[in-house]
Each structure stands twice: as C-alpha cells, then as structure tokens.
Design a protein around this motif. Sequence first.
Motif, PDB file in Angstrom:
ATOM      1  N   GLN A 216      -5.750  20.814   7.109  1.00 34.33           N
ATOM      2  CA  GLN A 216      -6.419  19.558   6.768  1.00 34.33           C
ATOM      3  C   GLN A 216      -5.474  18.559   6.112  1.00 34.33           C
ATOM      4  OE1 GLN A 216      -9.662  20.013   3.947  1.00 34.33           O
ATOM      5  NE2 GLN A 216     -10.737  18.294   4.892  1.00 34.33           N
ATOM      6  N   TYR A 217      -5.688  17.294   6.468  1.00 30.12           N
ATOM      7  CA  TYR A 217      -5.000  16.205   5.776  1.00 30.12           C
ATOM      8  C   TYR A 217      -5.815  15.794   4.565  1.00 30.12           C
ATOM      9  CZ  TYR A 217      -1.803  14.861   9.662  1.00 30.12           C
ATOM     10  OH  TYR A 217      -0.828  14.806  10.618  1.00 30.12           O
ATOM     11  N   SER A 218      -5.130  15.432   3.495  1.00 31.71           N
ATOM     12  CA  SER A 218      -5.795  14.781   2.376  1.00 31.71           C
ATOM     13  C   SER A 218      -4.810  13.748   1.853  1.00 31.71           C
ATOM     14  CB  SER A 218      -6.159  15.795   1.289  1.00 31.71           C
ATOM     15  OG  SER A 218      -4.982  16.425   0.829  1.00 31.71           O
ATOM     16  N   ALA A 219      -5.285  12.812   1.068  1.00 29.13           N
ATOM     17  CA  ALA A 219      -4.394  11.742   0.637  1.00 29.13           C
ATOM     18  C   ALA A 219      -4.728  11.263  -0.751  1.00 29.13           C
ATOM     19  CB  ALA A 219      -4.465  10.580   1.623  1.00 29.13           C
ATOM     20  N   VAL A 220      -3.709  10.770  -1.448  1.00 25.48           N
ATOM     21  CA  VAL A 220      -3.893  10.217  -2.786  1.00 25.48           C
ATOM     22  C   VAL A 220      -3.240   8.842  -2.811  1.00 25.48           C
ATOM     23  CG1 VAL A 220      -3.375  10.497  -5.243  1.00 25.48           C
ATOM     24  CG2 VAL A 220      -3.902  12.515  -3.845  1.00 25.48           C
ATOM     25  N   LEU A 221      -4.053   7.848  -3.148  1.00 22.24           N
ATOM     26  CA  LEU A 221      -3.577   6.470  -3.169  1.00 22.24           C
ATOM     27  C   LEU A 221      -2.747   6.214  -4.425  1.00 22.24           C
ATOM     28  CD1 LEU A 221      -3.917   3.809  -1.539  1.00 22.24           C
ATOM     29  CD2 LEU A 221      -5.772   3.232  -3.112  1.00 22.24           C
ATOM     30  N   LYS A 222      -1.579   5.622  -4.236  1.00 24.49           N
ATOM     31  CA  LYS A 222      -0.745   5.289  -5.399  1.00 24.49           C
ATOM     32  C   LYS A 222      -0.729   3.793  -5.661  1.00 24.49           C
ATOM     33  CE  LYS A 222       2.985   7.595  -4.149  1.00 24.49           C
ATOM     34  NZ  LYS A 222       4.163   8.488  -4.047  1.00 24.49           N
ATOM     35  N   LYS A 223      -0.928   3.023  -4.608  1.00 20.55           N
ATOM     36  CA  LYS A 223      -0.910   1.567  -4.764  1.00 20.55           C
ATOM     37  C   LYS A 223      -1.729   0.939  -3.647  1.00 20.55           C
ATOM     38  CE  LYS A 223       2.150  -2.331  -5.184  1.00 20.55           C
ATOM     39  NZ  LYS A 223       3.454  -2.905  -4.945  1.00 20.55           N
ATOM     40  N   GLY A 224      -2.451  -0.114  -3.957  1.00 18.63           N
ATOM     41  CA  GLY A 224      -3.182  -0.835  -2.912  1.00 18.63           C
ATOM     42  C   GLY A 224      -4.678  -0.752  -3.102  1.00 18.63           C
ATOM     43  N   PRO A 225      -5.424  -1.481  -2.250  1.00 18.84           N
ATOM     44  CA  PRO A 225      -6.887  -1.524  -2.371  1.00 18.84           C
ATOM     45  C   PRO A 225      -7.497  -0.123  -2.264  1.00 18.84           C
ATOM     46  CG  PRO A 225      -6.113  -2.914  -0.539  1.00 18.84           C
ATOM     47  CD  PRO A 225      -4.915  -2.251  -1.107  1.00 18.84           C
ATOM     48  N   LYS A 226      -8.526   0.118  -3.062  1.00 19.43           N
ATOM     49  CA  LYS A 226      -9.056   1.488  -3.057  1.00 19.43           C
ATOM     50  C   LYS A 226      -9.791   1.826  -1.768  1.00 19.43           C
ATOM     51  CE  LYS A 226     -13.436   0.992  -5.566  1.00 19.43           C
ATOM     52  NZ  LYS A 226     -13.621  -0.421  -5.156  1.00 19.43           N
ATOM     53  N   GLU A 227     -10.209   0.810  -0.989  1.00 21.06           N
ATOM     54  CA  GLU A 227     -10.835   1.067   0.328  1.00 21.06           C
ATOM     55  C   GLU A 227      -9.827   1.614   1.342  1.00 21.06           C
ATOM     56  OE1 GLU A 227     -11.165  -1.665  -1.952  1.00 21.06           O
ATOM     57  OE2 GLU A 227     -10.756  -3.065  -0.293  1.00 21.06           O
ATOM     58  N   THR A 228      -8.547   1.659   0.981  1.00 23.95           N
ATOM     59  CA  THR A 228      -7.529   2.138   1.929  1.00 23.95           C
ATOM     60  C   THR A 228      -7.830   3.554   2.405  1.00 23.95           C
ATOM     61  OG1 THR A 228      -5.891   0.768   0.811  1.00 23.95           O
ATOM     62  CG2 THR A 228      -5.050   2.501   2.244  1.00 23.95           C
ATOM     63  N   LEU A 229      -8.345   4.391   1.501  1.00 21.69           N
ATOM     64  CA  LEU A 229      -8.589   5.796   1.851  1.00 21.69           C
ATOM     65  C   LEU A 229     -10.049   6.141   1.599  1.00 21.69           C
ATOM     66  CD1 LEU A 229      -5.491   7.382   0.064  1.00 21.69           C
ATOM     67  CD2 LEU A 229      -5.727   6.899   2.516  1.00 21.69           C
TER      68      LEU A 229
ATOM     69  N   VAL B  13       4.021   8.880   2.036  1.00 26.46           N
ATOM     70  CA  VAL B  13       4.889  10.050   1.855  1.00 26.46           C
ATOM     71  C   VAL B  13       4.123  11.280   2.334  1.00 26.46           C
ATOM     72  CG1 VAL B  13       6.288  11.394   0.253  1.00 26.46           C
ATOM     73  CG2 VAL B  13       5.963   8.941  -0.133  1.00 26.46           C
ATOM     74  N   LEU B  14       4.634  11.851   3.423  1.00 27.36           N
ATOM     75  CA  LEU B  14       3.997  13.036   3.994  1.00 27.36           C
ATOM     76  C   LEU B  14       4.539  14.276   3.297  1.00 27.36           C
ATOM     77  CD1 LEU B  14       2.295  14.396   6.313  1.00 27.36           C
ATOM     78  CD2 LEU B  14       4.415  14.398   7.643  1.00 27.36           C
ATOM     79  N   HIS B  15       3.633  15.138   2.857  1.00 23.49           N
ATOM     80  CA  HIS B  15       4.026  16.394   2.211  1.00 23.49           C
ATOM     81  C   HIS B  15       3.576  17.538   3.106  1.00 23.49           C
ATOM     82  CE1 HIS B  15       4.708  14.488  -1.841  1.00 23.49           C
ATOM     83  NE2 HIS B  15       3.932  13.575  -1.279  1.00 23.49           N
TER      84      HIS B  15
ATOM     85  N   VAL C  34       0.857  -1.173   0.000  1.00 23.92           N
ATOM     86  CA  VAL C  34       0.000   0.000   0.000  1.00 23.92           C
ATOM     87  C   VAL C  34       0.899   1.231   0.000  1.00 23.92           C
ATOM     88  CG1 VAL C  34      -1.635   1.358   1.369  1.00 23.92           C
ATOM     89  CG2 VAL C  34      -1.831  -1.122   1.316  1.00 23.92           C
ATOM     90  N   GLU C  35       0.570   2.173  -0.846  1.00 21.93           N
ATOM     91  CA  GLU C  35       1.390   3.371  -0.915  1.00 21.93           C
ATOM     92  C   GLU C  35       0.487   4.570  -1.160  1.00 21.93           C
ATOM     93  OE1 GLU C  35       4.723   2.546  -3.437  1.00 21.93           O
ATOM     94  OE2 GLU C  35       5.369   4.650  -3.379  1.00 21.93           O
ATOM     95  N   PHE C  36       0.663   5.608  -0.358  1.00 24.25           N
ATOM     96  CA  PHE C  36      -0.096   6.829  -0.663  1.00 24.25           C
ATOM     97  C   PHE C  36       0.643   8.084  -0.223  1.00 24.25           C
ATOM     98  CE2 PHE C  36      -1.821   5.183   3.384  1.00 24.25           C
ATOM     99  CZ  PHE C  36      -1.822   6.295   4.215  1.00 24.25           C
ATOM    100  N   ASP C  37       0.252   9.192  -0.843  1.00 25.86           N
ATOM    101  CA  ASP C  37       0.761  10.508  -0.464  1.00 25.86           C
ATOM    102  C   ASP C  37      -0.199  11.107   0.537  1.00 25.86           C
ATOM    103  OD1 ASP C  37       3.128  11.037  -2.068  1.00 25.86           O
ATOM    104  OD2 ASP C  37       1.787  10.934  -3.808  1.00 25.86           O
ATOM    105  N   LEU C  38       0.343  11.661   1.600  1.00 23.93           N
ATOM    106  CA  LEU C  38      -0.487  12.312   2.615  1.00 23.93           C
ATOM    107  C   LEU C  38      -0.079  13.780   2.659  1.00 23.93           C
ATOM    108  CD1 LEU C  38      -2.572  11.812   4.936  1.00 23.93           C
ATOM    109  CD2 LEU C  38      -0.611  11.514   6.457  1.00 23.93           C
ATOM    110  N   TYR C  39      -1.037  14.638   2.438  1.00 28.46           N
ATOM    111  CA  TYR C  39      -0.758  16.071   2.414  1.00 28.46           C
ATOM    112  C   TYR C  39      -1.352  16.732   3.648  1.00 28.46           C
ATOM    113  CZ  TYR C  39       0.058  15.045  -2.505  1.00 28.46           C
ATOM    114  OH  TYR C  39       0.533  14.507  -3.669  1.00 28.46           O
TER     115      TYR C  39
END
Length: 538
Positions: free
Chosen positions: A77-90, A113-115, A54-59
Amino acid sequence: MTTINNARRRFMIQSGLGLLALSGMPSFLQAMEAMKEMPRILARKANPNFKADVEFDLYCKPSKVSILTGAETQVLQYSAVLKKGPKETLVDIPSSYLGPIIRLQQGQKVRIVLHNGLSQVSVTHWHGLHVPAEMDGHPMYAIDSGGTLVYEFEVLNRAGMNIYHPHPHEATAKQVYQGLAGALFVHDEEEAKLELPTGEYEIPIVIQDRSFDEQNQLIYVRNKHDRMLGFYGDRILVNGQSDVRVDVASRAYRLRILNGSNARIYKLAWDDGTPITVIGVDGGLLEQPEVKSYVMLAPGERLDVWADFSGRSVGSQLVMRSLAFTGVLPSMAQGMGIMMHANDLPVGSDYPIFKVRVTQSVSDSPKLPAKLSSFPRYHTKDVANPEKPVPIAISESPMAMLLNGRAYADNDFQEFERIKLNTLQLIEIFHAHGGMGMGHKGGGMGMMGGMMSMAHPIHLHGQQFQIISRSVSSEKASDYETVRHGFIESGLKDTVLVMPGESVRIIKPFQDFKGVFMYHCHNLEHEDMGMMREFLVE
Ligand code: C2O
Ligand code: CU
C-alpha cells in the motif's frame, strides 16, 4: 514458407531465444530470461534550487486491509504525509488498499520523496503526467528496499485524472496487483470555471479485479496462461472494496473512473439503458460531452462521466455493468476454454461493477455545460513524418510478447525510436503476426497470428496524443462490432486499446524534455514479459 522460417530464425537470434529454446524452460520464463538486466542509476537527492509549492513523502509498504468478510488481506500500500502545500493535496480513501488521492494544480512545483518500504526494488511512475524523463519513474531509477528517491517537477498537464503506480523492471504487474496504485488529479482554471460537481459530488471509481483464496489472501499468476493472456481476477473491486454501493442525492455527479486492473477490459454501461455522458478521458476534458450507449475501458484508461440522478426517486437503484463483448482474447484460448478455467468471471461476460442508490432527494442540480474545454488539435500536415509513421508493431506468440520485433531492453533504440525533440510524430500501432517484427503488417493474418491475436491497451509515456484513425481487418469485423461504439476519439489520450486486426493512427507531441520515454502494453503481465520499448527523445 522459407521467408517465414528465415524471419523466425532472425527473430530468435535477435531476441536471444535461440539458445534458451533448447533448455526446456517454460516459454513464458524464456521470454523473461531473454531480457537484459536493468542497469540502475543512483538515487538522486533533492535539488535545493527547486522551490516546491507542494511537498510530501510517499511510502510504499506491506499492510493489511479488510476487503472480504473474515480475515484481513495482506496487501502492499501507498501512504503519504504532506510536508508543504494545501491540505487537499492528499486525501485518504478510508479502508482501501489504494493510495491516497493526490490533487495537484496546474503550475504547482511538486517535490515527492518516495520511500521504499517493500522487501524488493520499486519505483513510482506518474501515468499521464508530462514530466522530465528522469522524473517519470523509469525502472532504471528503481530504489532498493529502504531507499528513497526524490521527484521534482512542475505540473504542466491540463486538468485530468492520472495514475501513480510502480514501474520496476519485470515486477510492475505483481506490485500493482498487490495493491500499489492511486489516483492523481490535476486541476486547472479552465476546469474550475465550469463549476463541475466537486467535493462529495465528485467520486473516484477505481475498477480492479482480484482473486482471493479461502483465507482471503490474494491469488496471483498460477500458470503460463495467466501471463500470456494477463491475469484476471474473479471478483470486481471498486476503490479497493467488493460489492460497492454508492449512495447519492438526486442531482448531477462527476464520476472519475479508472481501469486499474492488470488485464481486464470493461464495456461500461448503465443497466437501465441510460446512456453514459462522457466529459473527459485520459488527457482531460473533451471539447464537448459525448453521449454513448456504452464505453470500452481498458487497463490504464480513464473516463470522466457526468452522471445525473436528478428526477430519480429516493430508493431507486442503478447499476453500472460490464456488458458482453467478444474478441479481446485469442480465439484459440477461448476455443480451448482456457479463460474459463477456475474463473467465474470470464472476460467479455456480462456482470455488475457497482451500484448507485438514491438516498436523498434534492431540488438543485448543476447543469451540464455544452462546451467543456478547448485544446490544440493535431493535424497530419504538421507532423515531422507524414509519409513514415513511427511503427508500434504488436506481436504475440507463445514465445514472447514483443513490440517492434523486440522484447524490452534498455538502451536498445532502433532508428525510428529516436525522436527529435519538439516534434509531432505520426505513429501507427498495428499487429505484426508471427514475431516477424516491424514493417510487416498482419494483413492476411497467418493461422497462428489470427488465433493468438488479442487486444492490447498500448500506453505511451509523456504527453498525451490524439487518435487520428482506426481501421480493422475484415476477419475481425464481427467481433469488432461488439465494441466499436465504445471508443472515444475526441479527447487526448495516453492509452489506446488496439483490438485484434485493428490498426490505429495517432499523433503525439514530444515536447519540452529530452531523454527516455517508454511505450508499452498496459496489460501489466504483457509489460513485464517485455511488451515494452522506449523512445529516445533527443
Ligand atoms: Cu501506467 Cu508505463 O505505465
Ligand atoms: Cu498486451
């Protein structure tokens, strides 16, 4: 008297308050000045050998949301974009400042990856997760505005509700207050077999309190009391919204409740006297359900509730309230009416939190399993230190909020804060009054100690612990009566509310990872004032 004076002098020297006391700074600032600068470690890059499932960017960044009628509120606010893994992750929570719900499976390897899109340094901590020290969001890993930080870890936790929130040095409270927080669920096979309510029947309930000005903007700390006691908003928000009503069908639901407030403690109960059926706490499911007339929930704590609305007629309503209780604030503050000033929602008063309305009648409902889970129990005979519990001595004074006699400082381990890897440790959390530091129990409680004493939700990073025993001094027994049936000791915890005059024994494992793990008060204002220390696991 002499001993107290000597102890006091020693305390002043140790904490560097001696000189500052002369400078005329407000005492809460002095306490903060006394803390050392936080050294920072350069942000790490991704490890190419870590094969993430599972991989995602967290902003994290400034944003605007509509909370009250009228103008939008500026938040972070936090927001996130999934790059890899099940779509239910976020899963985003619509029109909320809360970050997306993160759902992970036990055993997954995760890269995040936290931005940092804030104008200040930040770092994110996975409250409740058992991850390597370098991945835990310690403030020394904080990144500057515009920076990124890579987290890589395997999900070792059992199923449970966790929290992600910022943890930068001295700025955690403010960043959380402005909106940075989210729920992180771990799921596992043991939980899946139970077929507990999922999907629309599993509802996250993140409880927070906020204050707003006339322009609908957040009001934060106004004076030193707001820091000393923690900040209390006068409006209850659930999942980032005010006056929340949850529409349900007449069947069983799973409510995943989190106290995401900076300082406010709740005594949760259904308004019609229906008991609360608890199936889990911080560290996951209980062995079997516990039925309580009310449950205390302090900042950082979680509650997994089985809420069965079957048999209720369409149109019927139920309100989850916080019931009246006493004793969590210093009696001095209460006596002087400090808490009452400019606050329509005094701590310990009785007020609604959210409403449930049955809007649909269904005939089918899952049954509550009699047995929920099994997990290892810890016994005093297995700890490395049966005779010498590791102390966590709470001391509060107008000067400073301390643990074990010291304000937070990095790389400042006292002997008992060095823990041998792969041991079970007996830990005793208690009140040490007058800033005298560890080793002296409150016992008789000096006049000052007794009046200043308040409740502290103590959180330990890393693995969950088990509560062994609680005891309360006779001076505080009558206040304690108003909360005592609201604690759940049968599950694994990472945060425990320690009431005035109370001492709590826990057993905590320190397995798998060496390094620095923090422990602190989860009254976030207290944390930022230095009521935080750390263990070095070696
Ligand atoms: Cu939820 Cu160290 O924090
Ligand atoms: Cu505290």
